[in-house]
Write an enzyme that holds these catalytic residues in place. Structure first.
Site, PDB file in Angstrom:
ATOM      1  N   TYR A 104     -15.889  17.459 -15.715  1.00 64.17           N
ATOM      2  CA  TYR A 104     -16.188  16.030 -15.800  1.00 64.17           C
ATOM      3  C   TYR A 104     -17.247  15.692 -14.737  1.00 64.17           C
ATOM      4  O   TYR A 104     -17.089  16.057 -13.563  1.00 64.17           O
ATOM      5  CB  TYR A 104     -14.910  15.213 -15.565  1.00 64.17           C
ATOM      6  CG  TYR A 104     -15.153  13.736 -15.503  1.00 64.17           C
ATOM      7  CD1 TYR A 104     -15.503  13.025 -16.635  1.00 64.17           C
ATOM      8  CD2 TYR A 104     -15.053  13.050 -14.306  1.00 64.17           C
ATOM      9  CE1 TYR A 104     -15.754  11.666 -16.580  1.00 64.17           C
ATOM     10  CE2 TYR A 104     -15.295  11.682 -14.236  1.00 64.17           C
ATOM     11  CZ  TYR A 104     -15.644  11.007 -15.381  1.00 64.17           C
ATOM     12  OH  TYR A 104     -15.895   9.663 -15.323  1.00 64.17           O
TER      13      TYR A 104
ATOM     14  N   ARG B 228       0.851  -1.193   0.000  1.00 62.61           N
ATOM     15  CA  ARG B 228       0.000   0.000   0.000  1.00 62.61           C
ATOM     16  C   ARG B 228       0.884   1.239   0.000  1.00 62.61           C
ATOM     17  O   ARG B 228       0.648   2.205  -0.702  1.00 62.61           O
ATOM     18  CB  ARG B 228      -0.967   0.015   1.198  1.00 62.61           C
ATOM     19  CG  ARG B 228      -1.697   1.351   1.277  1.00 62.61           C
ATOM     20  CD  ARG B 228      -2.915   1.431   2.200  1.00 62.61           C
ATOM     21  NE  ARG B 228      -2.967   0.493   3.288  1.00 62.61           N
ATOM     22  CZ  ARG B 228      -2.219   0.570   4.396  1.00 62.61           C
ATOM     23  NH1 ARG B 228      -1.362   1.559   4.562  1.00 62.61           N
ATOM     24  NH2 ARG B 228      -2.328  -0.341   5.339  1.00 62.61           N
TER      25      ARG B 228
ATOM     26  N   LYS C  57      -7.599   6.889 -19.599  1.00 60.62           N
ATOM     27  CA  LYS C  57      -7.871   7.412 -20.939  1.00 60.62           C
ATOM     28  C   LYS C  57      -6.603   7.335 -21.804  1.00 60.62           C
ATOM     29  O   LYS C  57      -6.139   6.250 -22.077  1.00 60.62           O
ATOM     30  CB  LYS C  57      -8.445   8.830 -20.807  1.00 60.62           C
ATOM     31  CG  LYS C  57      -9.513   8.969 -19.702  1.00 60.62           C
ATOM     32  CD  LYS C  57     -10.818   8.256 -20.008  1.00 60.62           C
ATOM     33  CE  LYS C  57     -11.758   8.168 -18.812  1.00 60.62           C
ATOM     34  NZ  LYS C  57     -12.102   9.430 -18.156  1.00 60.62           N
TER      35      LYS C  57
ATOM     36  N   ASP D 248      -6.703  19.170 -14.286  1.00 62.91           N
ATOM     37  CA  ASP D 248      -7.047  17.839 -14.796  1.00 62.91           C
ATOM     38  C   ASP D 248      -6.581  17.805 -16.255  1.00 62.91           C
ATOM     39  O   ASP D 248      -7.193  18.415 -17.122  1.00 62.91           O
ATOM     40  CB  ASP D 248      -8.567  17.634 -14.674  1.00 62.91           C
ATOM     41  CG  ASP D 248      -9.018  16.263 -15.178  1.00 62.91           C
ATOM     42  OD1 ASP D 248      -8.278  15.643 -15.968  1.00 62.91           O
ATOM     43  OD2 ASP D 248     -10.124  15.830 -14.791  1.00 62.91           O
TER      44      ASP D 248
HETATM   45  C1  LIG Z   1     -12.621   9.865 -16.901  1.00 59.73           C
HETATM   46  C2  LIG Z   1     -12.265  11.174 -16.344  1.00 59.73           C
HETATM   47  C3  LIG Z   1     -12.070  11.364 -14.961  1.00 59.73           C
HETATM   48  C4  LIG Z   1     -12.287  10.246 -13.957  1.00 59.73           C
HETATM   49  O1  LIG Z   1     -11.365   9.233 -14.109  1.00 59.73           O
HETATM   50  P1  LIG Z   1     -11.699   7.673 -13.760  1.00 59.73           P
HETATM   51  O2  LIG Z   1     -10.418   7.015 -14.133  1.00 59.73           O
HETATM   52  O3  LIG Z   1     -12.861   7.288 -14.603  1.00 59.73           O
HETATM   53  O4  LIG Z   1     -11.998   7.640 -12.311  1.00 59.73           O
HETATM   54  C5  LIG Z   1     -11.701  12.620 -14.525  1.00 59.73           C
HETATM   55  N1  LIG Z   1     -11.529  13.649 -15.386  1.00 59.73           N
HETATM   56  C6  LIG Z   1     -11.726  13.508 -16.718  1.00 59.73           C
HETATM   57  C7  LIG Z   1     -11.533  14.688 -17.602  1.00 59.73           C
HETATM   58  C8  LIG Z   1     -12.097  12.282 -17.237  1.00 59.73           C
HETATM   59  O5  LIG Z   1     -12.301  12.158 -18.556  1.00 59.73           O
END
Ligand SMILES: *Cc1c(COP(=O)(O)O)cnc(C)c1O
Length: 379
Positions: A98, A46, A195, A170
């Site tokens: 998001y 962890r 992504k 982000d």
């Molecule tokens: C998908 C996404 C998230 C969240 O990420 P997860 O891996 O699905 O928890 C946050 N910000 C953006 C812009 C995203 O496309």
């Protein structure tokens, strides 16, 4: 080191016990200690794990940062960052956000007394008006989802520098190949690694990167204390994925631009949201802070109805109908009935998400096949 070289080598060293060129999947929960207090740098997975550590160093290097931390999902990464705050602290966030981040802020952290203000950041004076001594974080997404609006990161960083707040970006849509917020003055970068970084639609993961040692030690403290880490198998898959990030992003960006140009000249299309088009209101800022414009393209139809959008989706053969984005394969979605269905219609329209708005994650297939599929679906 240049980006492409970092993508392949950063954080990855031959395995000390065998010389294996690929970092092994250290599928272990614990590590044998020589005697109490004497170990090889690992005690419990962890806290840290060699496969995860290699990925954390790799992602830090790609963002031009010092420290990286990986989590079980993008939202777990945001959750970690938010836990640095105390009751009464305020956050200023972009309003087109998001949906999962919005839900995390409003249904989890608001309950603990953290005050979240949402505003449009295309006009930075909106942020200036909300900033006060209780503001501890400014939360930004650029390009935004799904309308692809652009926010001036360097301009925002200048504003936030004179306050008590940190600037967190982000960077999921852009990736560090396209945009490096730390170099533009941001304090922390967050990723849904799920992504583009993973890139193959086979992992759910999140990450934070910073160059600020104080923030980094808080992140590691919370990562260990709250425990929302990713597993070593997933870390391995992403280590493999990032080796081709630069090649994939070049193709995503090239295909994205061609799709945006094709849609712009199609008679059934009303509006195309893509920062690479000179007509996009954020094009000049995008040009100065981005290297390419990603594979994310949104567009609406002259027949601005849910039915028209659904019927287009049903005619696609290459584009797969799915949430998520950033994988090698092309995906198509309808925000109003999928990712943004929980937003009341009036608010949704105010955010520019029309009934017929369609979001594409343009993959890296041959552009001819991609355009043939869209042409067919639009007729
Ligand atoms: C998908 C996404 C998230 C969240 O990420 P997860 O891996 O699905 O928890 C946050 N910000 C953006 C812009 C995203 O496309």
């Amino acid at each position: 080191m240049k980006f492409a070289t970092k993508a392949i080598h950063a954080g990855v060293k031959p395995d000390p016990s065998t010389g294996a060129i690929m970092t092994p999947i250290y599928q272990t929960s614990t590590y044998v200690q020589e005697r109490v207090g004497v170990n090889k740098g690992y005690e419990y997975s962890r806290t840290s794990n060699p496969t995860r550590s290699a990925l954390e160093s790799s992602l830090a290097a790609l963002e031009g940062g010092k420290s990286g931390a990986c989590f079980g999902s993008g939202l777990a990464a945001i959750d970690c960052l938010m836990k640095m705050l105390n009751p009464g602290d305020e956050v200023i966030s972009t309003s087109d956000l998001y949906g999962g981040s919005y839900r995390l802020f409003n249904t989890i952290f608001a309950k603990y007394g953290i005050v979240i203000h949402y505003t449009s950041m295309q006009d930075l004076s909106n942020v200036e008006q909300l900033l006060n001594e209780r503001t501890k974080m400014v939360w930004v997404e650029t390009p935004t989802n799904p309308t692809m609006s652009i926010i001036d990161i360097a301009g925002l960083a200048k504003l936030v520098k004179n306050s008590n707040a940190i600037l967190a970006v982000d960077n999921t849509f852009a990736t560090p190949f396209v945009q490096r917020p730390l170099e533009l003055g941001a304090d922390v970068v967050m990723h849904s690694v799920t992504k583009y970084l993973g890139g193959h639609s086979d992992v759910v993961m999140g990450a934070l990167v910073t160059s600020n040692d104080e923030i980094a030690s808080e992140i590691y403290r919370i990562q260990n204390a709250s425990g929302a880490i990713c597993g070593p198998q997933d870390a391995f898959l992403v280590l493999r994925g990032v080796k081709t990030l630069h090649l994939r992003m070049e193709r995503h960006c090239a295909n994205g631009l061609k799709v945006a140009e094709f849609l712009s000249s199609h008679p059934a299309v009303a509006e195309v949201c893509y920062p690479g088009l000179p007509t996009h209101p954020g094009h000049d800022i995008a040009k100065s802070q981005m290297n390419g414009y990603t594979g994310m393209v949104s567009f609406s139809l002259l027949d601005d109805t849910t039915e028209a959008a659904h019927s287009l989706l049903s005619r696609c053969r290459l584009f797969a109908l799915a949430e998520s984005l950033g994988g090698v394969e092309s995906l198509i979605g309808h925000p109003a009935s999928m990712t943004h269905a929980s937003i009341p219609k009036e608010e949704r329209l105010k955010a520019g998400i029309r009934d017929s708005l369609i979001r594409l994650s343009v993959g890296i297939e041959d552009i001819d096949d991609i355009l043939i599929d869209l042409e067919h679906a639009l007729n």
